[in-house]
Design a protein around this motif. Structure first.
Motif, PDB file in Angstrom:
ATOM      1  N   PRO A  62      -6.330   5.743   1.236  1.00 56.60           N
ATOM      2  CA  PRO A  62      -7.246   5.159   0.248  1.00 56.60           C
ATOM      3  C   PRO A  62      -8.122   6.220  -0.397  1.00 56.60           C
ATOM      4  O   PRO A  62      -8.421   7.257   0.201  1.00 56.60           O
ATOM      5  CB  PRO A  62      -8.077   4.179   1.084  1.00 56.60           C
ATOM      6  N   SER A  98       0.801  -1.227   0.000  1.00 55.57           N
ATOM      7  CA  SER A  98       0.000   0.000   0.000  1.00 55.57           C
ATOM      8  C   SER A  98       0.831   1.273   0.000  1.00 55.57           C
ATOM      9  O   SER A  98       0.282   2.364   0.014  1.00 55.57           O
ATOM     10  CB  SER A  98      -0.956   0.013   1.202  1.00 55.57           C
ATOM     11  N   PRO A 143      -4.952   4.988  -4.930  1.00 56.68           N
ATOM     12  CA  PRO A 143      -4.708   5.658  -3.650  1.00 56.68           C
ATOM     13  C   PRO A 143      -4.267   7.106  -3.809  1.00 56.68           C
ATOM     14  O   PRO A 143      -3.987   7.581  -4.916  1.00 56.68           O
ATOM     15  CB  PRO A 143      -3.585   4.817  -3.041  1.00 56.68           C
ATOM     16  N   ASP A 168      -9.636  -4.661  -4.161  1.00 53.91           N
ATOM     17  CA  ASP A 168      -8.477  -3.779  -4.019  1.00 53.91           C
ATOM     18  C   ASP A 168      -8.368  -3.363  -2.567  1.00 53.91           C
ATOM     19  O   ASP A 168      -9.219  -3.629  -1.743  1.00 53.91           O
ATOM     20  CB  ASP A 168      -8.578  -2.558  -4.948  1.00 53.91           C
ATOM     21  N   TYR A 169      -7.228  -2.714  -2.242  1.00 51.94           N
ATOM     22  CA  TYR A 169      -6.953  -2.394  -0.847  1.00 51.94           C
ATOM     23  C   TYR A 169      -7.678  -1.153  -0.363  1.00 51.94           C
ATOM     24  O   TYR A 169      -7.570  -0.789   0.804  1.00 51.94           O
ATOM     25  CB  TYR A 169      -5.437  -2.198  -0.657  1.00 51.94           C
ATOM     26  N   SER A 170      -8.460  -0.448  -1.243  1.00 55.71           N
ATOM     27  CA  SER A 170      -9.148   0.767  -0.813  1.00 55.71           C
ATOM     28  C   SER A 170     -10.405   0.475  -0.019  1.00 55.71           C
ATOM     29  O   SER A 170     -10.999   1.377   0.546  1.00 55.71           O
ATOM     30  CB  SER A 170      -9.502   1.615  -2.045  1.00 55.71           C
TER      31      SER A 170
END
Length: 466
Positions: free
Chosen positions: A197, A106, A244, A377-379
């Motif tokens: 994010p 991230s 991001p 996704d990491y958001s």
């Protein structure tokens, strides 16, 4: 086996530690960037294990080097081993390489040495996570690369490295590689404070051309730009992009955010991989220092850190970043004022814990019927769902909670510039009027409400749903 926190040791002469932020099974971890050679996608099928260590999951080939890959999920007590996909962080110790399989990278983060605490097992055993620090009210563990390389019975393969390669690596610097509007850009890690994010983006109360949105970072109101025109190029990151926000450190306590389409990797680039700025670009923008070839062979425009920090438009954005001390003062005043009166909150169960959200921020709560399309996704974005004949973006409040397990969808009240947003929940616990109180020892602005649920007293963190 118990664990205690003690003051850091062995950091004399250093003010900061630069780490890469990783996610594994919904847990945020970090690894010192000095150990990271590069970050590569995890292939669909790996090569043979060449050993029987329980953490060993296979091997990969990267430019002629054979790299054993480990998954430390079980060793860290996170439960079952993760599935296929994800990312491999290639670590290097002298001429030996080791791949660490994780879910996502991230970004980068710079930690003051004074904020790092050493983790020590009461039995004296070595730890894979040997230090920790607090980031946005969450405890982040730092993986110890020495412990990874020292795991017994793990096959290690020496990389094919010439003396010239070793000398080049010694002169390499870490960069964050991003893509915006089809342009690949390398940002020196020393310019990057952290990442946030896209879900945290908000419309500015007083927008300006080129930077109409902001994010809250550790109590600071940080202005965000998405136009490449800010850097002298053409193109922009679409507002709806889940990519991001890269937080750039312009001056002490002064940050600006850059909403990018993707962070491709974090990589160390040797000095001999840099070239001059093309003549056409040099005439258009003074904010780029040259072209860099990344480990995958891609060409990246290199941001000039000094020029970015001296640019008048970017300095004007950074000047609007409120200092942490001021933010903390306002948060404390607001908390005290809130303690004198009560507000209505909805208490809901995420499947991992109870959270509270202001009732006036909620439009409605409906049964969750499942996703019409899925995004990972990491958001925090899980995908899209159909709601009253229209698509709605669906977010997971907690990392690692599967959408299939959710029972309810909490629809947030519409905000300017944002489409409809739904947040997954297991159940509604109650609605109550309670004072919002500051979290003891928490980050500036972190609040909780006291509540009794099913006869048990709780201190429930306030989450604003987005």
């Amino acid at each position: 086996m118990g664990t205690e926190l003690i003051a850091p040791v062995g950091e004399a002469g250093r003010r900061h530690i630069d780490v890469g932020l990783l996610r594994l099974c919904g847990i945020e971890l970090a690894v010192p960037v000095d150990w990271v050679r590069e970050v590569v996608p995890c292939p669909a099928a790996m090569g043979p294990c060449f050993g029987s260590h329980p953490a060993l999951i296979g091997s990969i080939g990267v430019r002629g080097d054979v790299i054993p890959v480990v998954d430390v999920t079980l060793l860290l007590g996170f439960g079952e081993r993760t599935g296929t996909g994800g990312t491999i962080v290639v670590l290097r110790k002298d001429d030996v390489l080791l791949g660490l399989r994780i879910d996502t990278v991230s970004g980068l983060y710079r930690i003051p040495v004074s904020a790092v605490r050493e983790l020590v097992d009461s039995g004296g055993s070595a730890r894979l996570v040997d230090r920790a620090f607090v980031r946005e009210a969450h405890l982040v563990g730092i993986l110890d690369p020495e412990a990874l390389f020292a795991m017994p019975n793990l096959p290690l393969v020496r990389c094919h490295a010439r003396e010239a390669d070793s000398a080049a690596l010694a002169r390499a610097r870490p960069f964050v590689l991003v893509t915006v509007a089809g342009v690949d850009i390398a940002i020196d890690s020393h310019l990057v404070e952290s990442t946030a994010p896209a879900i945290s983006l908000r419309r500015c109360a007083v927008p300006a051309p080129g930077w109409a949105r902001n994010v809250n970072y550790l109590g600071r109101d940080v202005r965000v730009f998405d136009q490449l025109a800010t850097l002298g190029l053409d193109g922009a990151t679409p507002e709806e992009s889940p990519g991001p926000v890269i937080l750039l450190r312009i001056a002490p306590d002064k940050l600006v955010g850059w909403h990018v389409e993707s962070v491709r990797s974090v990589a160390r680039i040797p000095d001999d991989k840099f070239g001059p700025v093309p003549a056409g670009l040099a005439a258009r923008s003074a904010l780029f220092a040259g072209i860099a070839t990344d480990p995958a062979g891609g060409q990246n425009l290199v941001l000039d850190t000094d020029a970015v920090r001296a640019d008048p438009a970017i300095k004007a954005m950074a000047a609007l970043c409120r200092a942490p001390a001021q933010a903390e003062g306002r948060a404390t005043i607001a908390a005290r004022e809130g303690a004198a009166s009560t507000n209505a909150f909805l208490i809901f169960d995420t499947g991992a814990r109870l959270l509270a959200t202001p009732l006036d921020a909620i439009r409605e709560v409906v049964p969750f019927r499942g996703l019409s399309s899925r995004v990972e996704d990491y958001s925090g974005l899980c995908g899209l769902a159909d709601h009253r004949g229209a698509p709605i973006s669906v977010y997971g409040v907690e990392p690692g909670v599967e959408p299939e397990d959710a029972k309810l969808l909490i629809i947030a009240r519409d905000q300017e510039g944002q489409g409809a947003r739904g947040f997954l929940a297991q159940r509604l616990a109650t609605i109550l009027n309670a004072p919002a109180l500051p979290v003891p020892g928490g980050s500036p602005g972190a609040l909780f409400v006291p509540a009794t649920i099913d006869g048990t007293a709780h201190s429930i963190r306030i989450h604003t749903l987005g």
